[in-house]
Design an enzyme around this catalytic site. Structure first.
Site, PDB file in Angstrom:
ATOM      1  N   GLN A 111      10.373   9.659   3.764  1.00  0.00           N
ATOM      2  CA  GLN A 111       9.024   9.289   4.186  1.00  0.00           C
ATOM      3  C   GLN A 111       8.813   7.816   3.854  1.00  0.00           C
ATOM      4  O   GLN A 111       8.910   7.412   2.702  1.00  0.00           O
ATOM      5  CB  GLN A 111       7.984  10.142   3.467  1.00  0.00           C
ATOM      6  CG  GLN A 111       6.564   9.887   3.937  1.00  0.00           C
ATOM      7  CD  GLN A 111       5.547  10.661   3.130  1.00  0.00           C
ATOM      8  OE1 GLN A 111       5.354  10.396   1.948  1.00  0.00           O
ATOM      9  NE2 GLN A 111       4.898  11.630   3.761  1.00  0.00           N
ATOM     10  N   TYR A 186      -3.449   5.742   3.695  1.00  0.00           N
ATOM     11  CA  TYR A 186      -2.520   4.636   3.455  1.00  0.00           C
ATOM     12  C   TYR A 186      -2.671   3.616   4.591  1.00  0.00           C
ATOM     13  O   TYR A 186      -3.514   3.769   5.464  1.00  0.00           O
ATOM     14  CB  TYR A 186      -1.098   5.169   3.323  1.00  0.00           C
ATOM     15  CG  TYR A 186      -0.950   6.108   2.148  1.00  0.00           C
ATOM     16  CD1 TYR A 186      -0.884   5.617   0.842  1.00  0.00           C
ATOM     17  CD2 TYR A 186      -0.921   7.490   2.331  1.00  0.00           C
ATOM     18  CE1 TYR A 186      -0.787   6.487  -0.242  1.00  0.00           C
ATOM     19  CE2 TYR A 186      -0.828   8.353   1.260  1.00  0.00           C
ATOM     20  CZ  TYR A 186      -0.754   7.852  -0.026  1.00  0.00           C
ATOM     21  OH  TYR A 186      -0.668   8.706  -1.093  1.00  0.00           O
ATOM     22  N   ARG A 360       3.489  23.198  -1.572  1.00  0.00           N
ATOM     23  CA  ARG A 360       3.318  23.919  -2.827  1.00  0.00           C
ATOM     24  C   ARG A 360       4.189  25.169  -2.913  1.00  0.00           C
ATOM     25  O   ARG A 360       4.749  25.471  -3.981  1.00  0.00           O
ATOM     26  CB  ARG A 360       1.840  24.291  -2.994  1.00  0.00           C
ATOM     27  CG  ARG A 360       0.942  23.097  -3.269  1.00  0.00           C
ATOM     28  CD  ARG A 360      -0.538  23.408  -3.048  1.00  0.00           C
ATOM     29  NE  ARG A 360      -0.856  23.565  -1.633  1.00  0.00           N
ATOM     30  CZ  ARG A 360      -2.092  23.654  -1.150  1.00  0.00           C
ATOM     31  NH1 ARG A 360      -3.126  23.603  -1.988  1.00  0.00           N
ATOM     32  NH2 ARG A 360      -2.311  23.782   0.140  1.00  0.00           N
TER      33      ARG A 360
END
Length: 417
Positions: A111, A186, A360
């Site tokens: 990423q 971002y 998760r």
């Protein structure tokens, strides 16, 4: 991992989540993707042996693609000090990681990101971090970077080239894909979202203009590596805050990214500052603040706790919005947001999504994919408590609080040593 096998898609036929998937030049062994989640395993910016072990376990557990989170494209693009910067120094460490993933039959994605004004660092080359628009920097209240500067066209071309160079270095490090981070507040998200982008030139105003710089980045990355690596875009299909992008905007964004040639979209949501519960689908527990040693981040979490609504987790919490994206484009899409059972995954396939990204649930059980495949389990035992988020600040890095903590000794050792 890269090859030219063409796996035809048959309209009206629901694929198995355990069948192969083609994204650009990459063939995945199944349709499970480990979503990028900040690992906290690059102390001082150096990828650690614990980071290698973490992603090896994901690949060994059956996921087709594991995503290494938050690889900054430059030192000024970092958000935290313990964040990998994709430079020449990082390549040998990341090569150890990709070799380990490949040994387990998986593929690895880097990423690539730039934080823009969303940074907690004070050692930047300028005291005014870059963003879409200048003025007061609300994120900087914590770090003293109270002002941000609007990027000019020279800045945009330089940063776009930094993304392209990072993608080339990811290729050299053995990655099979790069994921351009366009969400969560971002830098690229600061252009896309009207919450941040107040420009009045060709890079602001309507959605097409707000996507102009992110699309420049995408094209530069595709030109650099698109024939060799899968080029993925992760973005927020909704901002989750008043005045931000809606799901209808998210569908329009997807159409633009499809037009520009992205190989796969990962459908996330929310913003780090304005709508963290939209991103995670549930609130953060008070215990998270106690786990964070960084006082700046701990204070930020406290402020969020005062302003964010209390939200209870529900499975497939982004499905309603993601459906609008599926209707808008024909390109491959990865559903992200509360998929934790085999039934959830099969529903996503039946609704036309090509892959499912999990965060998760795979932190809790890296072997979940294999266990779902053989029928050993039908549901993840992850409680979606969000306490793994704060674990990235611990000595061993991100781990599930229901299991063993990350290995602090391994996390102190550079991957290549």
């Amino acid at each position: 991992m890269n090859n030219s096998i063409n796996i035809p898609m048959h309209p009206g036929v629901t694929p198995s989540p355990f069948s192969a998937l083609q994204i650009g030049p990459l063939t995945l062994r199944n349709r499970f993707i480990k979503a990028a989640t900040n690992e906290g395993m690059a102390r001082g910016g150096i990828p650690s042996k614990q980071l290698v072990a973490f992603h090896r376990a994901i690949a060994a557990g059956g996921a087709a693609l594991t995503t290494v989170a938050y690889c900054a494209v430059s030192r000024d693009g970092r958000t935290f000090p313990d964040q990998t910067t994709l430079d020449d120094h990082a390549v040998p460490h990341l090569r150890v990681l990709t070799d380990a993933v490949h040994e387990e039959g998986g593929a690895a994605s880097a990423q690539i990101t730039h934080g823009g004004c969303f940074t907690f660092l004070t050692d930047l080359s300028s005291k005014k971090p870059l963003s879409s628009s200048g003025g007061f920097n609300k994120v900087g209240i914590m770090s003293g970077l109270l002002w941000k500067q609007a990027m000019n066209e020279a800045d945009m071309h330089r940063v776009a080239n930094e993304f392209a160079r990072a993608a080339l270095l990811a290729r050299d490090a053995g990655f099979d894909a790069v994921e351009i981070h366009m969400g969560h507040g971002y830098l690229l998200s600061q252009f896309i979202s009207p919450l941040y982008n107040k420009r009045r030139d060709q890079y602001g105003g309507n959605l097409e203009n707000r996507l102009r710089f992110p699309c420049l980045v995408l094209r530069r990355v595709l030109d650099a590596v698109g024939s060799e690596l899968a080029v993925i875009c992760k973005y927020s299909i909704i901002d989750g805050a008043k005045g931000g992008n809606t799901a209808e905007d998210g569908a329009a964004i997807a159409r633009i990214l499809e037009r520009e040639g992205a190989h796969l979209l990962v459908l996330s949501a929310g913003m780090n500052v304005e709508s963290i519960t939209t991103m995670f689908g549930s609130s953060f527990p008070k215990e998270n603040r106690a786990s964070v040693s960084n006082p700046i981040v701990r204070t930020a979490m406290w402020i969020q706790g005062l302003t964010e609504p209390q939200v209870e987790f529900r499975e497939m919490y982004l499905l309603e919005h993601a459906r609008k994206i599926r209707k808008a484009v024909d390109m491959p899409l990865a559903y992200l947001g509360g998929a934790k059972t085999r039934a959830n995954v099969e529903q996503a396939m039946a609704e036309g999504f090509d892959a499912v990204a999990m965060g998760r649930a795979l932190i809790h059980a890296p072997d979940l994919v294999d266990r779902l495949a053989i029928g050993a389990v039908k549901d993840s035992a992850c409680t979606s408590c969000n306490r793994c988020v704060a674990m990235m600040y611990t000595a061993g890095g991100t781990s599930c609080v229901l299991g063993a903590p990350g290995d602090a000794a391994l996390n102190a050792q550079p991957a290549h040593s």
